[in-house]
Design an enzyme around this catalytic site. Structure first.
Site, PDB file in Angstrom:
ATOM      1  N   CYS A   2     -11.179   5.153  20.517  1.00 52.01           N
ATOM      2  CA  CYS A   2      -9.992   6.097  21.079  1.00 52.01           C
ATOM      3  C   CYS A   2     -10.738   7.324  21.837  1.00 52.01           C
ATOM      4  O   CYS A   2     -11.913   7.713  21.455  1.00 52.01           O
ATOM      5  CB  CYS A   2      -9.160   6.544  19.740  1.00 52.01           C
ATOM      6  SG  CYS A   2      -8.660   5.363  18.824  1.00 52.01           S
ATOM      7  N   ARG A  27     -14.925   3.317  27.023  1.00 46.75           N
ATOM      8  CA  ARG A  27     -14.967   3.138  25.388  1.00 46.75           C
ATOM      9  C   ARG A  27     -14.273   2.200  24.960  1.00 46.75           C
ATOM     10  O   ARG A  27     -14.479   1.731  23.831  1.00 46.75           O
ATOM     11  CB  ARG A  27     -14.502   4.611  24.991  1.00 46.75           C
ATOM     12  CG  ARG A  27     -15.555   5.713  25.296  1.00 46.75           C
ATOM     13  CD  ARG A  27     -14.808   7.100  24.996  1.00 46.75           C
ATOM     14  NE  ARG A  27     -14.968   7.333  23.656  1.00 46.75           N
ATOM     15  CZ  ARG A  27     -15.697   7.767  23.045  1.00 46.75           C
ATOM     16  NH1 ARG A  27     -16.918   8.215  23.449  1.00 46.75           N
ATOM     17  NH2 ARG A  27     -15.457   7.920  21.550  1.00 46.75           N
ATOM     18  N   TRP A  73      -7.472   2.674  20.716  1.00 50.91           N
ATOM     19  CA  TRP A  73      -8.164   1.442  20.104  1.00 50.91           C
ATOM     20  C   TRP A  73      -7.505   1.150  18.880  1.00 50.91           C
ATOM     21  O   TRP A  73      -7.692   1.886  17.735  1.00 50.91           O
ATOM     22  CB  TRP A  73      -9.410   1.513  19.955  1.00 50.91           C
ATOM     23  CG  TRP A  73     -10.197   0.137  19.953  1.00 50.91           C
ATOM     24  CD1 TRP A  73     -10.706  -0.728  21.217  1.00 50.91           C
ATOM     25  CD2 TRP A  73     -10.550  -0.228  18.858  1.00 50.91           C
ATOM     26  NE1 TRP A  73     -11.298  -1.716  20.503  1.00 50.91           N
ATOM     27  CE2 TRP A  73     -11.261  -1.339  19.094  1.00 50.91           C
ATOM     28  CE3 TRP A  73     -10.821  -0.031  17.197  1.00 50.91           C
ATOM     29  CZ2 TRP A  73     -11.956  -2.665  18.120  1.00 50.91           C
ATOM     30  CZ3 TRP A  73     -11.284  -0.798  16.369  1.00 50.91           C
ATOM     31  CH2 TRP A  73     -11.894  -1.889  16.983  1.00 50.91           C
ATOM     32  N   ASN A  97      -8.297  10.963  16.859  1.00 51.79           N
ATOM     33  CA  ASN A  97      -9.557   9.840  16.772  1.00 51.79           C
ATOM     34  C   ASN A  97      -9.846   9.885  15.521  1.00 51.79           C
ATOM     35  O   ASN A  97      -9.987  10.732  14.718  1.00 51.79           O
ATOM     36  CB  ASN A  97     -10.521  10.346  17.658  1.00 51.79           C
ATOM     37  CG  ASN A  97     -10.266   9.901  19.079  1.00 51.79           C
ATOM     38  OD1 ASN A  97      -9.301   9.584  19.606  1.00 51.79           O
ATOM     39  ND2 ASN A  97     -11.314  10.507  19.949  1.00 51.79           N
ATOM     40  N   GLY A  98      -9.926   8.791  14.974  1.00 49.36           N
ATOM     41  CA  GLY A  98     -10.632   8.635  13.465  1.00 49.36           C
ATOM     42  C   GLY A  98      -9.372   8.086  12.610  1.00 49.36           C
ATOM     43  O   GLY A  98      -8.671   7.357  13.202  1.00 49.36           O
ATOM     44  N   GLU A 480     -30.713 -10.640  20.489  1.00 54.03           N
ATOM     45  CA  GLU A 480     -29.837  -9.645  21.670  1.00 54.03           C
ATOM     46  C   GLU A 480     -29.221 -10.364  22.918  1.00 54.03           C
ATOM     47  O   GLU A 480     -28.248 -10.287  23.200  1.00 54.03           O
ATOM     48  CB  GLU A 480     -30.902  -8.545  22.124  1.00 54.03           C
ATOM     49  CG  GLU A 480     -30.644  -7.829  23.107  1.00 54.03           C
ATOM     50  CD  GLU A 480     -29.262  -6.973  23.009  1.00 54.03           C
ATOM     51  OE1 GLU A 480     -28.627  -6.903  21.949  1.00 54.03           O
ATOM     52  OE2 GLU A 480     -28.877  -6.487  24.156  1.00 54.03           O
ATOM     53  N   LYS A 599     -16.928   0.723  23.152  1.00 54.65           N
ATOM     54  CA  LYS A 599     -18.392   1.288  23.408  1.00 54.65           C
ATOM     55  C   LYS A 599     -18.723   2.088  22.342  1.00 54.65           C
ATOM     56  O   LYS A 599     -20.065   1.911  21.916  1.00 54.65           O
ATOM     57  CB  LYS A 599     -18.225   2.180  24.554  1.00 54.65           C
ATOM     58  CG  LYS A 599     -19.524   2.763  25.011  1.00 54.65           C
ATOM     59  CD  LYS A 599     -20.578   1.518  25.498  1.00 54.65           C
ATOM     60  CE  LYS A 599     -21.701   2.015  26.060  1.00 54.65           C
ATOM     61  NZ  LYS A 599     -22.681   0.743  25.882  1.00 54.65           N
TER      62      LYS A 599
HETATM   63  C1  G6P Z   1     -20.858  -1.166  19.977  1.00 52.85           C
HETATM   64  C2  G6P Z   1     -21.233  -1.369  21.107  1.00 52.85           C
HETATM   65  C3  G6P Z   1     -22.567  -2.054  21.388  1.00 52.85           C
HETATM   66  C4  G6P Z   1     -23.547  -1.031  20.512  1.00 52.85           C
HETATM   67  C5  G6P Z   1     -23.013  -0.809  19.382  1.00 52.85           C
HETATM   68  C6  G6P Z   1     -23.984   0.339  18.749  1.00 52.85           C
HETATM   69  O1  G6P Z   1     -20.536  -2.376  19.144  1.00 52.85           O
HETATM   70  O2  G6P Z   1     -20.177  -2.377  21.967  1.00 52.85           O
HETATM   71  O3  G6P Z   1     -22.916  -2.053  22.701  1.00 52.85           O
HETATM   72  O4  G6P Z   1     -24.787  -1.711  20.646  1.00 52.85           O
HETATM   73  O5  G6P Z   1     -21.715  -0.530  19.246  1.00 52.85           O
HETATM   74  O6  G6P Z   1     -23.695   1.379  19.297  1.00 52.85           O
HETATM   75  P1  G6P Z   1     -24.524   2.764  19.242  1.00 52.85           P
HETATM   76  O7  G6P Z   1     -23.869   3.670  20.214  1.00 52.85           O
HETATM   77  O8  G6P Z   1     -24.750   3.409  17.760  1.00 52.85           O
HETATM   78  O9  G6P Z   1     -25.841   2.142  19.904  1.00 52.85           O
END
Ligand code: G6P
Length: 604
Positions: A2, A27, A73, A97-98, A480, A599
């Site tokens: 969000c 996001r 979201w 948000n939250g 990965e 994101k």
């Molecule tokens: C989400 C994103 C990923 C990311 C993960 C951890 O799943 O889509 O791309 O690796 O969160 O996010 P961070 O911001 O903590 O690296």
């Protein structure tokens, strides 16, 4: 996830809010909405993309100077117009948000409000409204309501009775207030403020702000005044634009030589044979004492930590290293040995599970070091020390350049730790040189293989399943690689340690599968080749990605020429990023905003 925007000033709020929401699209979200206040209030909400909302705005244009907006979201309630924010109760509008965890109990008490959505947010709106009588200011009603709430929130609240202000508050979900001349812009993410103002107040947990055009008053939850610290926003406009690329993802893959150089600048010096991170806030003596490192992250950040853990073990004699998924660790009865430090890895610096681990580890008195990309983010502000990886804003949901920079930064940490513990110059020389050479090597590989990978990808778009295999440092790289492919192509992809092939995944090999095998020309090469033979013998469709020039038998071989050795997995991973990108594009997917993903995962 969000996103929140808010505006109060002399511009047309609808335009500013829509612009902000577009910046927050990356996001991840599934509906959006805005409300502006003028002679009357104009609430517009839409399921789907911000473009749907924009169409409604075109039909309902206003010239109002105050408003709030949101990208949602879905957590409580399906994506729909009714569930989209802002939510209304009486004279107030709220974006949030939250998660309000005690919303069911609160809802039972709010008998006067007729609920029209399934959201926890509407309950908070009704709660604030129930406390907002003619004698009470909006900020006072918000303050009283928040004292009754359990959970996490970043909120912005508007009232038709007090249209000269927006009240915002945070607990566990970021909120930034951009202070311009005669205008104030609010956002949950600095990218929505770029172009409006460079001056921002990052709200801390437990703070409430009354925002007027060009002024901000800050208090805590007991209404005690606080002084606001105004900071500079670092990112510029070019960093959040595609700059001629079709997608942010491709831009972010291609810019890795530069972003990685920013990570390494001033930190790696091959001439002096030194590597050092400036912000650890630890003395040499403290570094020498470290016996155990725990690395914590989610998603790609977790895999970056896993790869770095191999390097830390190789670099620092006797060091023990654990890598933990934050959402698991936070609920375990885990034990950290004496003389531990925790590396908290996060691109956004806002991931809820990672943040929860950080707080628990700090509570235990263990030193926490951040490996963070987003400047000013919550985790970056709460760790005891650490580094920004300086990869610049990462807009595409799937993380690419952040991974490369995180691995590099943690490897520098490993070298620094080894130096502090008295490792010989010769031992560290290889890593320092490889780190220094990595940006150029990645640049060379991207230039040499981009077209080739596009062609290779075309051959594998038709499959529904994929296995990624690697041994040793290539194992986290395989994990990965699989994550990247599944996130954006929706092909079911799993990463496995090559040695585990016979313990299960070999049963899967058939014509619906293809396999990506990472092979490095080192002491494990022959083991990898045996794995490859096992897959070939069962009719596998294997893409080998390797730095080797030796004879290899596979359906497709991508041979990468690099002078690196230890850091080969980082280079081969760049090929995997291109591969996932081109497969996803060929399948017609929204590569920058894959379905269902966000994101920055700011709720559990
Ligand atoms: C989400 C994103 C990923 C990311 C993960 C951890 O799943 O889509 O791309 O690796 O969160 O996010 P961070 O911001 O903590 O690296």
């Amino acid at each position: 996830m969000c996103g929140i925007v808010g505006y109060i000033g002399s511009k047309e709020a609808q335009g500013v809010l829509l612009g902000g929401l577009r910046r927050l699209e990356y996001r991840g979200y599934d509906s959006s909405g805005i409300v502006t206040l003028g002679d009357r209030s104009t609430l517009l909400r839409a399921k789907g993309k911000v473009a749907e909302l924009e169409a409604k705005v075109t039909e309902n244009k206003t010239i109002d100077g105050v408003g709030i907006g949101h990208t949602r979201w879905a957590t409580h309630g399906v994506p729909s117009e009714e569930n989209a924010h802002p939510h209304k109760s009486g004279d107030i509008y709220l974006v949030h948000n939250g998660i309000i965890e005690n919303y069911k109990e609160l809802k039972k008490e709010l008998k006067d409000h007729e609920f029209v959505s399934q959201t926890d947010t509407e309950v908070l709106a009704a709660l604030i409204n129930s406390l907002y009588d003619n004698e009470t200011s909006l900020e006072s009603a918000v303050t009283q309501a928040l004292q009754l709430v359990d959970g996490t929130y970043g909120i912005a609240v508007l009232s038709t009775r007090e249209p000269e202000k927006i009240v915002v508050a945070r607990s566990g979900s970021p909120l930034i207030i951009g202070v311009g001349k005669d205008e104030t812009v609010i956002a949950s993410d600095a990218s929505a403020l770029i172009g409006h103002t460079e001056n921002a107040i990052y709200l801390n947990d437990g703070e409430i702000a009354v925002c007027r055009a060009g002024s901000v008053d800050l208090t805590d939850l007991s209404s005690q005044p606080l002084s606001a610290k105004v900071e500079k926003i670092e990112a510029d406009m070019s960093a959040i634009q595609k700059q001629g690329y079709d997608h942010f993802l491709l831009k972010e893959i291609m810019e890795q030589p530069t972003t990685l150089q920013s990570t390494l600048n001033g930190r790696v010096d091959p001439k002096e044979n030194r590597a050092m991170l400036g912000g650890l806030n630890m003395t040499q003596a403290e570094l020498r004492q470290i016996e155990h490192v725990v690395i914590i992250g989610c998603g790609t950040a977790y895999y970056a930590g896993m790869l770095a853990s191999y390097y830390l073990e190789q670099l620092v004699d006797g060091l023990t290293v654990d890598v933990e998924i934050a959402s698991e660790l936070r609920y375990r009865s885990f034990h950290l040995p004496k003389n531990s430090v925790a590396l908290i890895v996060s691109q956004s610096g806002e991931t809820a599970d990672t943040l929860a681990c950080l707080r628990e580890i700090k509570r235990r008195g263990v030193k926490t070091l951040g490996v963070i990309n987003a400047v000013g983010s919550t985790i970056a502000r709460e760790v005891d020390g650490g580094v920004y990886v300086h990869a610049g804003p990462e807009i595409s949901v799937a993380s690419t350049k952040a991974f490369t920079s995180q691995v590099a930064a943690m490897t520098v940490f490993g070298v620094q730790l080894a130096q502090a513990k008295g490792a010989g110059v010769q031992e560290l020389n290889q890593y320092i040189n490889e780190l220094a050479d990595l940006p150029d090597e990645i640049e060379k590989v991207l230039a040499a293989h981009r077209d080739e990978i596009k062609e290779v990808a075309a051959k594998y778009t038709k499959y529904d399943h994929a296995l990624f295999l690697g041994r040793d440092t290539l194992y986290p790289a395989a994990l990965e690689g699989a994550l990247k492919l599944k996130e954006i192509s929706y092909i079911q992809a799993e990463g496995y340690a090559g040695g585990e092939l016979k313990h299960g995944p070999l049963a899967l090999i058939d014509d619906r599968f293809f396999e990506v095998m990472l092979l490095q020309d080192n002491w494990l090469f022959d083991k990898g080749v045996s794995n490859l033979a096992e897959v070939n013998a069962r009719g596998g469709h294997v893409v080998v990605i390797t730095n080797s020039t030796k004879q290899i038998d596979a359906e497709t071989i991508v041979r990468v020429d690099t002078k690196l050795d230890a850091l080969v997995p980082v280079v081969l991973n760049v090929i995997q990023q291109l591969f996932a990108y081109y497969v996803a594009v060929a399948r017609g997917n929204d590569v920058d905003q894959p379905r269902n993903l966000a994101k920055s995962v700011t709720v559990e």
